[in-house]
Design an enzyme around this catalytic site. Structure first.
Site, short mmCIF file in Angstrom:
data_model
loop_
_atom_site.label_atom_id
_atom_site.label_comp_id
_atom_site.label_asym_id
_atom_site.label_seq_id
_atom_site.Cartn_x
_atom_site.Cartn_y
_atom_site.Cartn_z
N THR A 40 0.82 -1.20 0.03
CA THR A 40 0.12 0.08 0.12
C THR A 40 0.92 1.38 0.14
O THR A 40 0.71 2.34 -0.78
CB THR A 40 -1.06 0.08 1.27
N HIS A 43 2.12 1.73 -3.31
CA HIS A 43 1.14 2.65 -4.57
C HIS A 43 0.85 4.01 -3.98
O HIS A 43 1.34 4.92 -4.96
CB HIS A 43 -0.22 2.08 -4.05
N GLU A 64 2.08 -0.66 9.50
CA GLU A 64 2.46 -1.98 10.13
C GLU A 64 4.01 -1.54 10.84
O GLU A 64 4.84 -0.95 10.62
CB GLU A 64 3.14 -2.66 8.97
N ILE A 175 2.86 -12.03 1.92
CA ILE A 175 1.46 -12.16 2.50
C ILE A 175 1.23 -13.61 2.01
O ILE A 175 1.01 -14.62 2.89
CB ILE A 175 0.35 -11.32 2.21
N ILE A 286 -11.03 -11.39 1.02
CA ILE A 286 -10.39 -10.83 2.25
C ILE A 286 -9.95 -9.74 2.14
O ILE A 286 -8.93 -9.14 1.21
CB ILE A 286 -9.17 -11.98 2.56
N TYR A 287 -10.13 -8.90 3.17
CA TYR A 287 -9.54 -7.62 3.08
C TYR A 287 -9.04 -7.36 4.68
O TYR A 287 -9.85 -7.29 5.65
CB TYR A 287 -10.38 -6.33 2.82
ZN ZN Z 1 0.06 -3.22 5.02
#
Ligand code: ZN
Ligand code: ZN
Length: 340
Positions: A40, A43, A64, A175, A286-287
């Site tokens: 993210t 981006h 994070e 992930i 899934i979010y």
């Molecule tokens: Zn993240």
């Protein structure tokens, strides 16, 4: 204090001096010790189509992290200065029907820390008390700074029963790798992780994923035969947002299989509709994480021996964030931890 800020609507991020935020009555001020870079953030760094639509500069990035409570608001109870904490990155409304049914992750009014409100790439950040997660002993600062992305992996992996099942994971980003490791830990029979990028394949193998398949070079059907997976995979986790991977996961799933979809795409993906119907496939988007069941499960998995250390490829001083983003750009990094 210093913070990494998206100060202009263009590519790049800038280190700036900003004021230390003051906690409101229900808020907690946290001194950040480690933060990790997420897709993210990339981006937002790139200022791509998604970022220019969703981000309003100036914005401090980062969601994070781990840190130490430095100050608490007048109404805060249960958390004290000196506590080691992280925080859920979605600030929810508490008033919608989903929030009122304790399904906070489904809140339509959610605001993202480091996306809509000031984030953790900063010496201090303020978060609402209800977002704070205390970190138990036995979980290192590095692991704690990865609980957010690990939570995405755990959310996907816990969506369906994986113990004793053959599981396919498509996409070996951090992930995807963590999700494969979680499924191995949860007692899946075989976990097969597919990828096309050589760096990521190597990273996944080194991190401990037992069956990593380069689908450009190996035939998945042959791999399945060798593992005596006869009817297809019972569970699939799509982590790439890639059309070929979507086709693969639906093809390789057995009748009645369950698929969790986490990978996102800038392109319009085509779902093989008739296959989904005739195979009677269960699909689940899934979010983020379930708030807060996924956090508890993730910490318990770590305490029970889940080892995700292999996804960390770089530890950089906070000031070297530009280098961190260049590593992500070149595709030669797993998780990068910024040390404050
Ligand atoms: Zn993240
Ligand atoms: Zn809500």
């Amino acid at each position: 204090m210093r913070a990494i800020v998206k100060s202009k609507p263009e590519k790049g991020l800038w280190m700036e001096a900003v004021n230390v935020p003051q906690p409101g009555p229900d808020e907690v001020l946290i001194k950040v010790t480690k933060a990790s870079i997420c897709g993210t953030d990339k981006h937002i760094y790139d200022w791509d189509g998604w970022a220019s639509k969703n981000i309003e500069p100036p914005l401090i990035l980062g969601h994070e992290f781990v840190g130490i409570v430095s100050e608490i608001g007048s109404a805060v109870e249960g958390v004290s200065p000196g506590d080691r904490v992280s925080a859920e990155g979605h600030v929810v409304c508490s008033n919608c029907s989903n929030c009122r049914s304790s399904r906070y992750h489904l809140c339509p009014h959610t605001k993202g820390i480091g996306v809509n409100v000031p984030g953790a790439f900063s010496e201090f950040l303020c978060v609402p008390l209800c977002n704070v997660v205390s970190i138990p002993d036995g979980i290192s600062d590095e692991m704690a700074s990865l609980l957010d992305p690990l939570g995405n992996a755990v959310h996907a992996a816990l969506s369906f029963e994986v113990s004793g099942q053959d599981v396919i994971v498509t996409g070996a980003g951090p992930i995807g790798i963590m999700a494969a490791l979680v499924c191995q830990q949860l007692g899946a029979r075989h976990v097969v992780l597919t990828e096309v990028n050589a760096y990521r394949i190597d990273l996944a193998r080194k991190a401990g994923v037992r069956h990593v398949v380069d689908v450009r070079q190996s035939d998945l059907q042959t791999v399945m035969q060798n593992l005596s997976i006869k009817e297809g995979f019972g569970v699939g986790l799509e982590m790439s947002g890639n059309q070929d991977a979507v086709n693969t996961i639906i093809n390789a799933g057995k009748n009645g299989c369950c698929l969790a979809l986490l990978g996102i795409s800038n392109n319009k993906l085509v779902l093989p509709w008739n296959d989904i119907v005739f195979k009677m496939i269960h699909l689940k988007g899934i979010y983020g994480r379930e708030i807060f069941g996924t956090w508890k499960a993730s910490m318990e998995l770590l305490q029970n021996g889940l080892d995700i250390e292999g996804v960390i490829t770089h530890r950089l001083p906070f000031e070297d964030f530009e280098y961190g983003f260049s590593l992500i750009e070149s595709g030669t990094a797993g998780k990068i931890i910024l040390e404050m």
